[in-house]
Scaffold this active site. Structure first.
Site, PDB file in Angstrom:
ATOM      1  N   LYS A 145       0.828  -1.210   0.000  1.00 50.67           N
ATOM      2  CA  LYS A 145       0.000   0.000   0.000  1.00 50.67           C
ATOM      3  C   LYS A 145       0.861   1.258   0.000  1.00 50.67           C
ATOM      4  O   LYS A 145       0.653   2.184  -0.774  1.00 50.67           O
ATOM      5  CB  LYS A 145      -0.928   0.010   1.237  1.00 50.67           C
ATOM      6  N   ARG A 189      -8.903   0.940  10.142  1.00 50.35           N
ATOM      7  CA  ARG A 189      -8.425  -0.412  10.399  1.00 50.35           C
ATOM      8  C   ARG A 189      -9.367  -1.188  11.300  1.00 50.35           C
ATOM      9  O   ARG A 189      -9.075  -2.337  11.632  1.00 50.35           O
ATOM     10  CB  ARG A 189      -7.072  -0.314  11.090  1.00 50.35           C
ATOM     11  N   ARG A 218      11.660  -5.881   4.406  1.00 51.44           N
ATOM     12  CA  ARG A 218      11.411  -4.437   4.228  1.00 51.44           C
ATOM     13  C   ARG A 218      12.479  -3.615   4.942  1.00 51.44           C
ATOM     14  O   ARG A 218      12.857  -3.893   6.080  1.00 51.44           O
ATOM     15  CB  ARG A 218      10.035  -4.063   4.773  1.00 51.44           C
ATOM     16  N   ARG A 274      12.333  -1.613  10.551  1.00 50.83           N
ATOM     17  CA  ARG A 274      11.380  -1.202  11.584  1.00 50.83           C
ATOM     18  C   ARG A 274      11.332  -2.228  12.708  1.00 50.83           C
ATOM     19  O   ARG A 274      11.407  -3.416  12.475  1.00 50.83           O
ATOM     20  CB  ARG A 274       9.984  -1.068  10.959  1.00 50.83           C
ATOM     21  N   ARG A 307       0.862  -8.983  13.922  1.00 45.86           N
ATOM     22  CA  ARG A 307       0.173  -7.982  13.092  1.00 45.86           C
ATOM     23  C   ARG A 307      -0.760  -8.638  12.085  1.00 45.86           C
ATOM     24  O   ARG A 307      -1.826  -8.120  11.793  1.00 45.86           O
ATOM     25  CB  ARG A 307       1.199  -7.096  12.387  1.00 45.86           C
TER      26      ARG A 307
HETATM   27  P1  ADP Z   1       2.359  -1.738   3.278  1.00 47.47           P
HETATM   28  O1  ADP Z   1       2.373  -0.229   3.200  1.00 47.47           O
HETATM   29  O2  ADP Z   1       1.110  -2.336   2.680  1.00 47.47           O
HETATM   30  O3  ADP Z   1       2.643  -2.243   4.645  1.00 47.47           O
HETATM   31  P2  ADP Z   1       4.868  -1.596   1.763  1.00 47.47           P
HETATM   32  O4  ADP Z   1       4.548  -0.729   0.600  1.00 47.47           O
HETATM   33  O5  ADP Z   1       5.670  -1.016   2.859  1.00 47.47           O
HETATM   34  O6  ADP Z   1       3.531  -2.285   2.331  1.00 47.47           O
HETATM   35  O7  ADP Z   1       5.614  -2.894   1.186  1.00 47.47           O
HETATM   36  C1  ADP Z   1       6.108  -3.929   2.040  1.00 47.47           C
HETATM   37  C2  ADP Z   1       7.424  -4.471   1.491  1.00 47.47           C
HETATM   38  O8  ADP Z   1       7.199  -5.170   0.264  1.00 47.47           O
HETATM   39  C3  ADP Z   1       8.452  -3.395   1.168  1.00 47.47           C
HETATM   40  O9  ADP Z   1       9.719  -3.913   1.481  1.00 47.47           O
HETATM   41  C4  ADP Z   1       8.306  -3.169  -0.342  1.00 47.47           C
HETATM   42  O10 ADP Z   1       9.531  -2.752  -0.934  1.00 47.47           O
HETATM   43  C5  ADP Z   1       7.912  -4.560  -0.820  1.00 47.47           C
HETATM   44  N1  ADP Z   1       6.978  -4.525  -1.960  1.00 47.47           N
HETATM   45  C6  ADP Z   1       5.990  -3.616  -2.196  1.00 47.47           C
HETATM   46  N2  ADP Z   1       5.304  -3.938  -3.311  1.00 47.47           N
HETATM   47  C7  ADP Z   1       5.865  -5.083  -3.783  1.00 47.47           C
HETATM   48  C8  ADP Z   1       5.574  -5.942  -4.915  1.00 47.47           C
HETATM   49  N3  ADP Z   1       4.586  -5.657  -5.776  1.00 47.47           N
HETATM   50  N4  ADP Z   1       6.350  -7.033  -5.074  1.00 47.47           N
HETATM   51  C9  ADP Z   1       7.344  -7.322  -4.196  1.00 47.47           C
HETATM   52  N5  ADP Z   1       7.650  -6.574  -3.113  1.00 47.47           N
HETATM   53  C10 ADP Z   1       6.916  -5.467  -2.909  1.00 47.47           C
HETATM   54  P1  ADP Z   2       1.796  -1.763   8.054  1.00 47.09           P
HETATM   55  O1  ADP Z   2       1.098  -1.212   6.867  1.00 47.09           O
HETATM   56  O2  ADP Z   2       3.142  -2.297   7.769  1.00 47.09           O
HETATM   57  O3  ADP Z   2       0.951  -2.647   8.898  1.00 47.09           O
HETATM   58  P2  ADP Z   2       1.541   0.797   9.418  1.00 47.09           P
HETATM   59  O4  ADP Z   2       2.706   1.650   9.205  1.00 47.09           O
HETATM   60  O5  ADP Z   2       0.286   1.091   8.690  1.00 47.09           O
HETATM   61  O6  ADP Z   2       2.060  -0.663   9.132  1.00 47.09           O
HETATM   62  O7  ADP Z   2       1.185   0.730  10.960  1.00 47.09           O
HETATM   63  C1  ADP Z   2       2.160   0.467  11.947  1.00 47.09           C
HETATM   64  C2  ADP Z   2       1.486   0.394  13.311  1.00 47.09           C
HETATM   65  O8  ADP Z   2       0.879   1.654  13.632  1.00 47.09           O
HETATM   66  C3  ADP Z   2       0.355  -0.623  13.431  1.00 47.09           C
HETATM   67  O9  ADP Z   2       0.818  -1.920  13.718  1.00 47.09           O
HETATM   68  C4  ADP Z   2      -0.470  -0.029  14.583  1.00 47.09           C
HETATM   69  O10 ADP Z   2       0.143  -0.268  15.840  1.00 47.09           O
HETATM   70  C5  ADP Z   2      -0.361   1.467  14.304  1.00 47.09           C
HETATM   71  N1  ADP Z   2      -1.464   1.952  13.442  1.00 47.09           N
HETATM   72  C6  ADP Z   2      -1.338   2.487  12.202  1.00 47.09           C
HETATM   73  N2  ADP Z   2      -2.535   2.818  11.699  1.00 47.09           N
HETATM   74  C7  ADP Z   2      -3.451   2.504  12.651  1.00 47.09           C
HETATM   75  C8  ADP Z   2      -4.878   2.591  12.736  1.00 47.09           C
HETATM   76  N3  ADP Z   2      -5.616   3.081  11.730  1.00 47.09           N
HETATM   77  N4  ADP Z   2      -5.465   2.157  13.877  1.00 47.09           N
HETATM   78  C9  ADP Z   2      -4.745   1.662  14.889  1.00 47.09           C
HETATM   79  N5  ADP Z   2      -3.419   1.542  14.873  1.00 47.09           N
HETATM   80  C10 ADP Z   2      -2.759   1.956  13.773  1.00 47.09           C
END
Ligand code: ADP
Ligand code: ADP
Length: 207
Positions: free
Chosen positions: A15, A89, A128, A154, A165
């Site tokens: 995302k 969420r 990541r 992270r 998660r």
């Molecule tokens: P989210 O915001 O949904 O948690 P991220 O955009 O941070 O996900 O992506 C999670 C990890 O996967 C990152 O290390 C990113 O570089 C990698 N990634 C994102 N899109 C792709 C894809 N289409 N194929 C492979 N790896 C991806």
């Molecule tokens: P990812 O897409 O990799 O799960 P985020 O960066 O979106 O991670 O979120 C990291 C952390 O921040 C979550 O595990 C949660 O603890 C908190 N968080 C983010 N967005 C929300 C939300 N909308 N509601 C509750 N907690 C949140």
């Protein structure tokens, strides 16, 4: 009216990666609750102090805190096209958003579900890495950082927290899929493909 999209899907679905590209190429503003919270933790603000423990253990930060943050941000973004990345969420967050949007002269243009299996999520999250200076997201195998860019992992991208998660996603966030399906807002994107293909699918939706 300015556009409003929600990016829904498990952690690691891509995302943030796709949102960053829409920001660079299409002028969207990315509203990532995760980024806002991490910034607050880094700066040790009141919000950061409250959020840190939840985040480090992979739990969700309480709804009341998150809803307050989004409300404030939305008020400052009138007229801008936005992507809500990582919000809502939970069902109470989604209901709060429904109330909030008309108050800031917005309506939901679509909820885009990034569909990816759990085993792919684990591969993506465990590899990541993030550039702490720019917030740009990389992957040690799938998208390695350029030479000279220093990246960090992270705290919550460690194996045990990743599993927690994913559990939290399935129990608390996945119910939003039906919530938005019933409203007729849901668009599903197969996110288990190369980033360019995901982006092409996305652009077809966000026209
Ligand atoms: P989210 O915001 O949904 O948690 P991220 O955009 O941070 O996900 O992506 C999670 C990890 O996967 C990152 O290390 C990113 O570089 C990698 N990634 C994102 N899109 C792709 C894809 N289409 N194929 C492979 N790896 C991806
Ligand atoms: P990812 O897409 O990799 O799960 P985020 O960066 O979106 O991670 O979120 C990291 C952390 O921040 C979550 O595990 C949660 O603890 C908190 N968080 C983010 N967005 C929300 C939300 N909308 N509601 C509750 N907690 C949140």
């Amino acid at each position: 009216m300015a556009k409003t999209y929600i990016f829904l899907g498990p952690p690691g679905a891509g995302k943030g990666t796709q949102a960053q590209r829409l920001v660079e190429e299409k002028g969207f503003v990315q509203l990532s609750t995760g980024d806002i919270l991490r910034e607050a933790v880094k700066n040790q603000t009141e919000l950061g102090k409250k959020a840190k423990e939840y985040m480090d253990s992979g739990k969700l930060v309480p709804d009341s805190i998150i809803i307050g943050i989004i409300k404030e941000k939305l008020q400052g973004l009138q007229g801008k096209d936005i992507i809500l990345d990582g919000f809502p969420r939970t069902i109470p967050q989604a209901e709060a958003l429904d109330t909030m949007l008309p108050e800031v002269e917005r309506k939901l243009d679509g909820v885009i579900l990034f569909q990816v299996e759990d085993n792919e999520v684990i591969k993506r999250l465990s590899g990541r890495r993030v550039d702490p200076k720019t917030g740009k997201v990389y992957h040690i195998v799938f998208n390695p950082p350029p030479e000279g860019v220093e990246v960090i992992q992270r705290e919550d991208d460690k194996e045990e927290v990743i599993r927690k998660r994913l559990d939290v996603y399935h129990s608390q966030t996945a119910p939003l899929i039906d919530y938005y399906k019933q409203k007729g807002n849901l668009v599903i994107i197969q996110a288990d493909r190369p980033p360019q293909e995901v982006y092409n699918a996305l652009i077809n939706v966000i026209k």
